[in-house]
Design a protein around this motif. Sequence first.
Motif, PDB file in Angstrom:
ATOM      1  N   ASN A 166     -16.786   2.695 -10.530  1.00 42.09           N
ATOM      2  CA  ASN A 166     -16.824   1.393 -11.151  1.00 42.09           C
ATOM      3  C   ASN A 166     -15.877   1.135 -12.520  1.00 42.09           C
ATOM      4  O   ASN A 166     -16.447   0.966 -13.433  1.00 42.09           O
ATOM      5  CB  ASN A 166     -18.228   1.350 -11.406  1.00 42.09           C
ATOM      6  CG  ASN A 166     -18.819   0.996 -10.069  1.00 42.09           C
ATOM      7  OD1 ASN A 166     -18.515   0.232  -9.126  1.00 42.09           O
ATOM      8  ND2 ASN A 166     -20.207   1.471 -10.223  1.00 42.09           N
ATOM      9  N   ASP A 167     -14.555   1.593 -12.425  1.00 37.03           N
ATOM     10  CA  ASP A 167     -13.643   1.538 -13.386  1.00 37.03           C
ATOM     11  C   ASP A 167     -12.770   0.553 -13.091  1.00 37.03           C
ATOM     12  O   ASP A 167     -12.721   0.162 -11.928  1.00 37.03           O
ATOM     13  CB  ASP A 167     -12.926   2.816 -13.764  1.00 37.03           C
ATOM     14  CG  ASP A 167     -12.389   2.815 -15.271  1.00 37.03           C
ATOM     15  OD1 ASP A 167     -12.689   1.925 -15.906  1.00 37.03           O
ATOM     16  OD2 ASP A 167     -11.775   3.779 -15.718  1.00 37.03           O
ATOM     17  N   TYR A 168     -11.953  -0.139 -13.860  1.00 34.62           N
ATOM     18  CA  TYR A 168     -10.967  -1.040 -13.416  1.00 34.62           C
ATOM     19  C   TYR A 168      -9.475  -0.789 -13.793  1.00 34.62           C
ATOM     20  O   TYR A 168      -9.247  -0.145 -14.570  1.00 34.62           O
ATOM     21  CB  TYR A 168     -11.291  -2.524 -14.093  1.00 34.62           C
ATOM     22  CG  TYR A 168     -12.759  -2.807 -13.705  1.00 34.62           C
ATOM     23  CD1 TYR A 168     -13.309  -3.408 -12.652  1.00 34.62           C
ATOM     24  CD2 TYR A 168     -13.818  -2.646 -14.640  1.00 34.62           C
ATOM     25  CE1 TYR A 168     -14.319  -3.712 -12.152  1.00 34.62           C
ATOM     26  CE2 TYR A 168     -15.398  -2.914 -14.376  1.00 34.62           C
ATOM     27  CZ  TYR A 168     -15.450  -3.355 -13.087  1.00 34.62           C
ATOM     28  OH  TYR A 168     -17.071  -3.893 -12.902  1.00 34.62           O
ATOM     29  N   TYR A 169      -8.671  -1.449 -12.955  1.00 33.77           N
ATOM     30  CA  TYR A 169      -7.139  -1.126 -13.149  1.00 33.77           C
ATOM     31  C   TYR A 169      -6.561  -2.710 -12.660  1.00 33.77           C
ATOM     32  O   TYR A 169      -7.140  -3.347 -12.129  1.00 33.77           O
ATOM     33  CB  TYR A 169      -6.639   0.042 -12.531  1.00 33.77           C
ATOM     34  CG  TYR A 169      -6.738  -0.094 -11.051  1.00 33.77           C
ATOM     35  CD1 TYR A 169      -5.582  -0.344 -10.152  1.00 33.77           C
ATOM     36  CD2 TYR A 169      -7.755   0.482 -10.426  1.00 33.77           C
ATOM     37  CE1 TYR A 169      -5.689  -0.407  -8.959  1.00 33.77           C
ATOM     38  CE2 TYR A 169      -8.040   0.454  -8.951  1.00 33.77           C
ATOM     39  CZ  TYR A 169      -6.792   0.192  -8.172  1.00 33.77           C
ATOM     40  OH  TYR A 169      -6.945   0.174  -6.807  1.00 33.77           O
ATOM     41  N   LEU A 170      -5.313  -2.680 -13.030  1.00 35.44           N
ATOM     42  CA  LEU A 170      -4.607  -4.212 -12.506  1.00 35.44           C
ATOM     43  C   LEU A 170      -3.507  -3.568 -11.976  1.00 35.44           C
ATOM     44  O   LEU A 170      -2.786  -2.491 -12.165  1.00 35.44           O
ATOM     45  CB  LEU A 170      -3.932  -4.650 -13.976  1.00 35.44           C
ATOM     46  CG  LEU A 170      -3.180  -5.592 -13.838  1.00 35.44           C
ATOM     47  CD1 LEU A 170      -3.897  -7.162 -13.366  1.00 35.44           C
ATOM     48  CD2 LEU A 170      -2.593  -5.982 -15.321  1.00 35.44           C
ATOM     49  N   THR A 171      -3.243  -4.281 -10.908  1.00 41.29           N
ATOM     50  CA  THR A 171      -1.958  -4.196 -10.113  1.00 41.29           C
ATOM     51  C   THR A 171      -1.026  -5.271 -10.088  1.00 41.29           C
ATOM     52  O   THR A 171      -1.465  -6.517 -10.347  1.00 41.29           O
ATOM     53  CB  THR A 171      -2.347  -3.813  -8.464  1.00 41.29           C
ATOM     54  OG1 THR A 171      -2.983  -5.096  -7.981  1.00 41.29           O
ATOM     55  CG2 THR A 171      -3.073  -2.560  -8.386  1.00 41.29           C
ATOM     56  N   ILE A 172       0.155  -5.170 -10.566  1.00 43.32           N
ATOM     57  CA  ILE A 172       1.148  -6.273 -10.554  1.00 43.32           C
ATOM     58  C   ILE A 172       2.166  -5.954  -9.342  1.00 43.32           C
ATOM     59  O   ILE A 172       2.667  -5.022  -9.351  1.00 43.32           O
ATOM     60  CB  ILE A 172       2.171  -6.253 -12.013  1.00 43.32           C
ATOM     61  CG1 ILE A 172       0.906  -6.317 -13.005  1.00 43.32           C
ATOM     62  CG2 ILE A 172       2.832  -7.434 -11.991  1.00 43.32           C
ATOM     63  CD1 ILE A 172       1.678  -6.024 -14.517  1.00 43.32           C
ATOM     64  N   THR A 173       2.118  -7.304  -8.590  1.00 46.62           N
ATOM     65  CA  THR A 173       2.835  -7.111  -7.430  1.00 46.62           C
ATOM     66  C   THR A 173       3.979  -8.135  -7.199  1.00 46.62           C
ATOM     67  O   THR A 173       3.652  -9.332  -7.626  1.00 46.62           O
ATOM     68  CB  THR A 173       2.170  -7.111  -6.060  1.00 46.62           C
ATOM     69  OG1 THR A 173       0.935  -6.176  -6.103  1.00 46.62           O
ATOM     70  CG2 THR A 173       2.948  -6.969  -4.735  1.00 46.62           C
ATOM     71  N   GLU A 174       5.115  -7.805  -7.058  1.00 49.02           N
ATOM     72  CA  GLU A 174       6.182  -8.475  -6.874  1.00 49.02           C
ATOM     73  C   GLU A 174       6.709  -8.607  -5.378  1.00 49.02           C
ATOM     74  O   GLU A 174       6.838  -7.752  -4.814  1.00 49.02           O
ATOM     75  CB  GLU A 174       7.622  -8.336  -7.594  1.00 49.02           C
ATOM     76  CG  GLU A 174       8.787  -9.250  -7.289  1.00 49.02           C
ATOM     77  CD  GLU A 174      10.149  -8.390  -7.743  1.00 49.02           C
ATOM     78  OE1 GLU A 174      10.829  -9.027  -8.097  1.00 49.02           O
ATOM     79  OE2 GLU A 174      10.235  -7.308  -7.306  1.00 49.02           O
ATOM     80  N   SER A 175       6.366 -10.036  -5.082  1.00 47.18           N
ATOM     81  CA  SER A 175       6.758 -10.203  -3.381  1.00 47.18           C
ATOM     82  C   SER A 175       8.095 -11.148  -3.365  1.00 47.18           C
ATOM     83  O   SER A 175       7.843 -12.041  -3.989  1.00 47.18           O
ATOM     84  CB  SER A 175       5.498 -10.753  -2.883  1.00 47.18           C
ATOM     85  OG  SER A 175       5.682 -11.074  -1.479  1.00 47.18           O
ATOM     86  N   LYS A 222       7.997  -5.887  -1.189  1.00 45.89           N
ATOM     87  CA  LYS A 222       6.883  -5.798  -2.312  1.00 45.89           C
ATOM     88  C   LYS A 222       7.295  -4.728  -2.923  1.00 45.89           C
ATOM     89  O   LYS A 222       7.532  -3.585  -2.655  1.00 45.89           O
ATOM     90  CB  LYS A 222       5.565  -5.544  -1.846  1.00 45.89           C
ATOM     91  CG  LYS A 222       4.909  -7.020  -0.864  1.00 45.89           C
ATOM     92  CD  LYS A 222       3.597  -6.903  -0.647  1.00 45.89           C
ATOM     93  CE  LYS A 222       3.351  -8.217   0.463  1.00 45.89           C
ATOM     94  NZ  LYS A 222       1.930  -8.430   0.747  1.00 45.89           N
ATOM     95  N   HIS A 223       6.898  -4.880  -4.228  1.00 42.17           N
ATOM     96  CA  HIS A 223       7.066  -3.852  -5.341  1.00 42.17           C
ATOM     97  C   HIS A 223       5.690  -3.806  -6.166  1.00 42.17           C
ATOM     98  O   HIS A 223       5.394  -4.927  -6.768  1.00 42.17           O
ATOM     99  CB  HIS A 223       8.203  -4.027  -6.345  1.00 42.17           C
ATOM    100  CG  HIS A 223       9.634  -3.981  -5.587  1.00 42.17           C
ATOM    101  ND1 HIS A 223      10.124  -5.103  -5.107  1.00 42.17           N
ATOM    102  CD2 HIS A 223      10.170  -2.928  -4.995  1.00 42.17           C
ATOM    103  CE1 HIS A 223      11.197  -4.740  -4.629  1.00 42.17           C
ATOM    104  NE2 HIS A 223      11.361  -3.297  -4.240  1.00 42.17           N
ATOM    105  N   LYS A 224       5.068  -2.798  -6.497  1.00 42.74           N
ATOM    106  CA  LYS A 224       3.980  -2.898  -7.201  1.00 42.74           C
ATOM    107  C   LYS A 224       3.749  -1.916  -8.143  1.00 42.74           C
ATOM    108  O   LYS A 224       4.360  -0.688  -8.336  1.00 42.74           O
ATOM    109  CB  LYS A 224       2.818  -2.381  -6.091  1.00 42.74           C
ATOM    110  CG  LYS A 224       1.439  -2.434  -6.504  1.00 42.74           C
ATOM    111  CD  LYS A 224       0.219  -2.310  -5.496  1.00 42.74           C
ATOM    112  CE  LYS A 224       0.299  -3.490  -4.708  1.00 42.74           C
ATOM    113  NZ  LYS A 224      -0.859  -4.021  -3.895  1.00 42.74           N
ATOM    114  N   ILE A 225       2.964  -2.335  -9.539  1.00 43.74           N
ATOM    115  CA  ILE A 225       2.979  -1.517 -10.734  1.00 43.74           C
ATOM    116  C   ILE A 225       1.473  -1.148 -10.610  1.00 43.74           C
ATOM    117  O   ILE A 225       0.780  -2.321 -10.676  1.00 43.74           O
ATOM    118  CB  ILE A 225       3.587  -2.102 -11.903  1.00 43.74           C
ATOM    119  CG1 ILE A 225       4.934  -2.096 -11.701  1.00 43.74           C
ATOM    120  CG2 ILE A 225       3.116  -1.258 -12.992  1.00 43.74           C
ATOM    121  CD1 ILE A 225       5.551  -2.939 -12.877  1.00 43.74           C
TER     122      ILE A 225
END
Length: 117
Positions: A34-43, A56-59
């Motif tokens: 139950n922790d949170y994180y962010l994914t940034i995806t370039e498509s 796709k590239h993901k951070i």
Amino acid sequence: MEENKEKGRDEIYSERVRAGKRTYFFDVKSTRSNDYYLTITESKRRFKDDGFFYEKHKIFLYKEDFNKFVAALNETVDHVKNELLPDVDFSEFDKVHEDDEETIDVSSEDDSELKWD
């Protein structure tokens, strides 16, 4: 196997930004604990002999790095705007394109600093 990969990583919130031939996705996901994180995806849509595919590239960005990431991004964007391209009117890029209903008009917002709530 795909089912196991996503287990415990539920998507909580998502934003999509269309930018020409690219689309960026900002997704908040939860971990098993139950922790949170962010994914940034370039498509990017790419064409191949038999049709098209999405490259796709993901951070992955974790909460302990949010402030450092935003600070570095703001400093880098400010450097480009103020030092490298001081004569460019960046507000012209904020205009809503009538044919793209997903484009957001941010001209009324202060774009000099990103905020993470």
